[in-house]
Write a protein that holds these residues in place. Structure first.
Motif, PDB file in Angstrom:
ATOM      1  N   ALA A 184      10.381  91.469  86.023  1.00  0.00           N
ATOM      2  CA  ALA A 184      10.909  90.295  85.324  1.00  0.00           C
ATOM      3  C   ALA A 184       9.803  89.503  84.637  1.00  0.00           C
ATOM      4  O   ALA A 184       8.666  89.446  85.124  1.00  0.00           O
ATOM      5  N   TYR A 185      10.147  88.905  83.522  1.00  0.00           N
ATOM      6  CA  TYR A 185       9.274  87.892  82.906  1.00  0.00           C
ATOM      7  C   TYR A 185      10.128  86.681  82.581  1.00  0.00           C
ATOM      8  O   TYR A 185      11.126  86.787  81.853  1.00  0.00           O
ATOM      9  N   HIS A 186       9.732  85.530  83.130  1.00  0.00           N
ATOM     10  CA  HIS A 186      10.512  84.319  82.863  1.00  0.00           C
ATOM     11  C   HIS A 186       9.649  83.163  82.385  1.00  0.00           C
ATOM     12  O   HIS A 186      10.171  82.074  82.162  1.00  0.00           O
ATOM     13  N   ALA A 205      15.950  80.861  73.786  1.00  0.00           N
ATOM     14  CA  ALA A 205      14.826  80.244  73.057  1.00  0.00           C
ATOM     15  C   ALA A 205      14.472  81.220  71.919  1.00  0.00           C
ATOM     16  O   ALA A 205      15.361  81.590  71.156  1.00  0.00           O
ATOM     17  N   LYS A 206      13.240  81.635  71.838  1.00  0.00           N
ATOM     18  CA  LYS A 206      12.728  82.597  70.843  1.00  0.00           C
ATOM     19  C   LYS A 206      13.493  82.627  69.500  1.00  0.00           C
ATOM     20  O   LYS A 206      13.178  81.856  68.621  1.00  0.00           O
ATOM     21  N   GLY A 207      14.494  83.475  69.350  1.00  0.00           N
ATOM     22  CA  GLY A 207      15.136  83.626  68.040  1.00  0.00           C
ATOM     23  C   GLY A 207      16.018  82.467  67.606  1.00  0.00           C
ATOM     24  O   GLY A 207      16.543  82.461  66.491  1.00  0.00           O
ATOM     25  N   ALA A 235      21.759  84.535  83.081  1.00  0.00           N
ATOM     26  CA  ALA A 235      21.227  85.547  82.168  1.00  0.00           C
ATOM     27  C   ALA A 235      20.104  84.904  81.367  1.00  0.00           C
ATOM     28  O   ALA A 235      20.330  83.926  80.654  1.00  0.00           O
ATOM     29  N   ASP A 236      18.894  85.440  81.515  1.00  0.00           N
ATOM     30  CA  ASP A 236      17.779  84.946  80.706  1.00  0.00           C
ATOM     31  C   ASP A 236      17.768  85.748  79.412  1.00  0.00           C
ATOM     32  O   ASP A 236      17.277  86.869  79.348  1.00  0.00           O
ATOM     33  N   GLU A 237      18.350  85.147  78.373  1.00  0.00           N
ATOM     34  CA  GLU A 237      18.439  85.813  77.068  1.00  0.00           C
ATOM     35  C   GLU A 237      17.435  85.209  76.090  1.00  0.00           C
ATOM     36  O   GLU A 237      17.663  85.185  74.881  1.00  0.00           O
ATOM     37  N   VAL A 238      16.319  84.719  76.626  1.00  0.00           N
ATOM     38  CA  VAL A 238      15.297  84.138  75.757  1.00  0.00           C
ATOM     39  C   VAL A 238      14.816  85.164  74.723  1.00  0.00           C
ATOM     40  O   VAL A 238      14.619  84.821  73.564  1.00  0.00           O
ATOM     41  N   GLN A 239      14.660  86.419  75.159  1.00  0.00           N
ATOM     42  CA  GLN A 239      14.184  87.436  74.208  1.00  0.00           C
ATOM     43  C   GLN A 239      15.324  88.222  73.565  1.00  0.00           C
ATOM     44  O   GLN A 239      15.251  88.622  72.411  1.00  0.00           O
ATOM     45  N   THR A 240      16.406  88.457  74.320  1.00  0.00           N
ATOM     46  CA  THR A 240      17.482  89.331  73.831  1.00  0.00           C
ATOM     47  C   THR A 240      18.498  88.610  72.945  1.00  0.00           C
ATOM     48  O   THR A 240      19.267  89.281  72.244  1.00  0.00           O
ATOM     49  N   ALA A 287      13.561  76.131  79.729  1.00  0.00           N
ATOM     50  CA  ALA A 287      14.997  76.400  79.895  1.00  0.00           C
ATOM     51  C   ALA A 287      15.242  77.073  81.239  1.00  0.00           C
ATOM     52  O   ALA A 287      16.168  76.707  81.977  1.00  0.00           O
ATOM     53  N   VAL A 288      14.394  78.050  81.593  1.00  0.00           N
ATOM     54  CA  VAL A 288      14.567  78.754  82.867  1.00  0.00           C
ATOM     55  C   VAL A 288      14.419  77.780  84.041  1.00  0.00           C
ATOM     56  O   VAL A 288      15.239  77.765  84.966  1.00  0.00           O
ATOM     57  N   GLU A 289      13.375  76.956  84.014  1.00  0.00           N
ATOM     58  CA  GLU A 289      13.168  75.961  85.083  1.00  0.00           C
ATOM     59  C   GLU A 289      14.423  75.113  85.267  1.00  0.00           C
ATOM     60  O   GLU A 289      14.842  74.838  86.396  1.00  0.00           O
ATOM     61  N   ASN A 330      12.267  72.696  74.968  1.00  0.00           N
ATOM     62  CA  ASN A 330      11.275  73.118  73.974  1.00  0.00           C
ATOM     63  C   ASN A 330      10.853  74.569  74.073  1.00  0.00           C
ATOM     64  O   ASN A 330      10.381  75.141  73.108  1.00  0.00           O
ATOM     65  N   SER A 331      10.920  75.140  75.266  1.00  0.00           N
ATOM     66  CA  SER A 331      10.405  76.496  75.443  1.00  0.00           C
ATOM     67  C   SER A 331      11.310  77.273  76.388  1.00  0.00           C
ATOM     68  O   SER A 331      12.097  76.685  77.146  1.00  0.00           O
ATOM     69  N   GLY A 332      11.143  78.580  76.341  1.00  0.00           N
ATOM     70  CA  GLY A 332      11.930  79.436  77.208  1.00  0.00           C
ATOM     71  C   GLY A 332      11.693  79.120  78.674  1.00  0.00           C
ATOM     72  O   GLY A 332      12.634  79.062  79.474  1.00  0.00           O
ATOM     73  N   ALA A 333      10.424  78.922  79.032  1.00  0.00           N
ATOM     74  CA  ALA A 333      10.103  78.641  80.440  1.00  0.00           C
ATOM     75  C   ALA A 333      10.795  77.360  80.899  1.00  0.00           C
ATOM     76  O   ALA A 333      11.313  77.278  82.017  1.00  0.00           O
TER      77      ALA A 333
HETATM   78  C1  LIG Z   1       9.328  84.639  76.331  1.00  0.00           C
HETATM   79  C2  LIG Z   1      10.239  84.584  77.469  1.00  0.00           C
HETATM   80  C3  LIG Z   1      10.302  83.460  78.319  1.00  0.00           C
HETATM   81  C4  LIG Z   1       9.380  82.283  78.171  1.00  0.00           C
HETATM   82  O1  LIG Z   1       9.581  81.645  76.955  1.00  0.00           O
HETATM   83  P1  LIG Z   1       8.457  80.615  76.417  1.00  0.00           P
HETATM   84  O2  LIG Z   1       9.090  80.002  75.217  1.00  0.00           O
HETATM   85  O3  LIG Z   1       7.263  81.457  76.108  1.00  0.00           O
HETATM   86  O4  LIG Z   1       8.206  79.665  77.507  1.00  0.00           O
HETATM   87  C5  LIG Z   1      11.251  83.449  79.321  1.00  0.00           C
HETATM   88  N1  LIG Z   1      12.088  84.482  79.497  1.00  0.00           N
HETATM   89  C6  LIG Z   1      12.048  85.583  78.717  1.00  0.00           C
HETATM   90  C7  LIG Z   1      13.030  86.677  78.942  1.00  0.00           C
HETATM   91  C8  LIG Z   1      11.115  85.680  77.688  1.00  0.00           C
HETATM   92  O5  LIG Z   1      11.070  86.770  76.937  1.00  0.00           O
END
Ligand SMILES: *Cc1c(COP(=O)(O)O)cnc(C)c1O
Length: 450
Positions: free
Chosen positions: A159-161, A292-294, A263-268, A136-138, A131-134
């Motif tokens: 880093a932001y994850h 996630a995101k886009g 690779a955390d591509e949640v934003q990229t 997916a990372v977990e 459901n969310s980026g976090a």
């Molecule tokens: C936003 C972001 C997350 C977290 O995504 P959420 O959907 O807010 O949990 C993880 N990694 C990166 C790179 C992000 O930009």
């Protein structure tokens, strides 16, 4: 510049200011919110939305704002892409949920097939949805630990994850993300990043990677390390593009030592940087990629895609979640990806970069506070510093964003030092609107530095 789809926009693609920002109806909602919504949730913009389309957000007072933030890189195809809206309505009219872990459905499988096809590398892949980026990372970390039988995980400076317990541990910045929320998950180690503007190693990405590798070898031991997770361009940390050679050197070392490269591509991801994924621009193939995101035109969806042998190592029932891969979100994702491909939004991201950076570079020649302009595609950052130094100026950065907002342009800030203005427009924004938005931002910079 490549053509845009704004001619067909439902909402007029114009900046309109009818009241001060925020207007009276937004002020009323803010008062209700203070009494009802937890104070720990912040909002960067004090107006309440009623509509959004293409490159504009319309607020409750009838103001129409130019959107240079896309809800933090989410509404890449716009906030009401007709294809996404139709797919959501159609799916919701049939079923909104059965739970993929109970009664599966085709949409989930189709999204997995699509992601296996679009993500870097032509190896055998598998996908799991969340459901969310976090989340997916977990789960990427869970998979890497189980598949390797190792515990340690490396993340990088800036880093932001995410904001869940494990992802707080991976995230670098303490305020506002971590302060007071510990204890954090163990076996997370932080390594130095390549940050060309601030790093003494500058543009030598290979040397920056060797510095991190030396620390991993002495402080953790390659044979203890399950995974290394990194954003190919750091998002919240300040749109930091590592020096050339940094990522490929890390990937080679990880592969040599059986360390899972995530690779955390949640934003990229999803056309934002001018390719499907930022890894494509670097010529690297991650073992796992988080998204996630886009991904789904604004609907909550996230994914981990990666090597079949890693994802298939997990026992049945080890991965999942009640809502993961919700059918409405899957329908939205398939439609959003279709729009990205049809309208060549990756090409559009490159065109946005060319137009925006030309204007910003001209502005940098005029004012002394722009220390660095960087980014890739429609992920563009301006780092604000005290003139003649590299000292971050977060107060001025905030003042610039507020001044732009007062004139009807939404720009977000970010950065480890809070001194980065980040531009993340929806990729369907029209040329004129983008131009106007950057012009307003430039005036805000000029006014704030006078
Ligand atoms: C936003 C972001 C997350 C977290 O995504 P959420 O959907 O807010 O949990 C993880 N990694 C990166 C790179 C992000 O930009």
């Amino acid at each position: 510049m490549t053509s845009t789809v704004t001619s067909a926009s439902r909402v007029p693609q114009r900046r309109i200011l009818r009241t001060a920002i925020p207007g009276p109806r937004s002020e009323e909602l803010a008062a209700r919110r203070r009494a009802a919504v937890a104070a720990g949730v912040g909002s960067s913009v004090p107006v309440y939305a009623v509509d959004a389309d293409g490159g504009v957000i319309v607020d409750v007072d009838g103001n129409s704002l130019i959107d240079l933030g896309a809800g933090i890189a989410v509404t890449t195809v716009g906030a009401s892409d007709p294809g996404v809206a139709a797919a959501v309505a159609e799916q919701a009219a049939h079923f909104t949920h059965t739970c993929f872990m109970v009664t599966p459905y085709e949409g989930y499988v189709a999204v997995a097939e699509k992601l296996n096809e679009l993500t870097p590398g032509d190896h055998e892949k598998r996908t799991v949805l969340f459901n969310s980026g976090a989340e997916a990372v977990e789960n990427a970390i869970k998979v890497a630990r189980l598949a390797t039988g190792r515990e340690a995980v490396v993340a990088f400076d800036n880093a932001y994850h995410g904001r869940t317990n494990l992802t707080m541990a991976l995230t670098a910045k303490t305020m506002p993300y971590k302060t007071g929320f510990g204890p954090f998950a163990p076996e997370v180690y932080r390594m130095p990043m390549s940050y060309p503007y601030r790093d003494p190693l500058g543009d030598d990405g290979v040397a920056a990677a060797r510095r991190a590798i030396a620390q991993m070898e002495t402080q953790i031991g390659a044979d203890q390390l399950a995974a290394m997770i990194i954003e190919p361009i750091q998002g919240e940390g300040g749109f930091i593009v590592p020096a050339p050679g940094f990522l490929p050197t890390l990937v080679d070392w990880a592969r040599e030592h059986g360390v899972v490269f995530i690779a955390d591509e949640v934003q990229t991801g999803f056309a934002r940087t001018g390719s499907w994924f930022a890894c494509d621009d670097e010529g690297i193939v991650p073992d796992l990629i988080t998204m996630a995101k886009g991904i789904a035109g604004g609907m909550p969806l996230a994914a981990v895609t990666g090597r079949a042998e890693l994802l298939d190592a997990v026992h049945a029932g080890g991965l999942g979640g009640t809502y993961g891969g919700n059918p409405v979100a899957c329908a939205a994702a398939l439609a959003a990806i279709e729009t990205m491909a049809r309208a060549d939004l990756a090409g559009r991201a490159r065109a946005i970069n060319a137009a925006a950076t030309a204007k910003l570079r001209a502005l940098a020649d005029e004012v002394g506070v722009i220390g660095d302009i960087r980014g890739r595609g429609a992920m563009i950052a301006v780092e604000i510093v005290t003139p003649g130094t590299t000292d971050p100026d977060p107060a001025l950065t905030k003042a610039i964003a507020s001044a732009a907002l007062a004139e009807g342009v939404v720009v977000l800030t970010c950065g480890t030092y809070g001194n980065v203005i980040r531009l993340l427009p929806p990729l369907v924004i029209g040329d004129d609107l983008l131009d106007e938005g950057i012009g307003v931002l430039a005036d805000a910079v000029r006014a704030a530095t006078r």
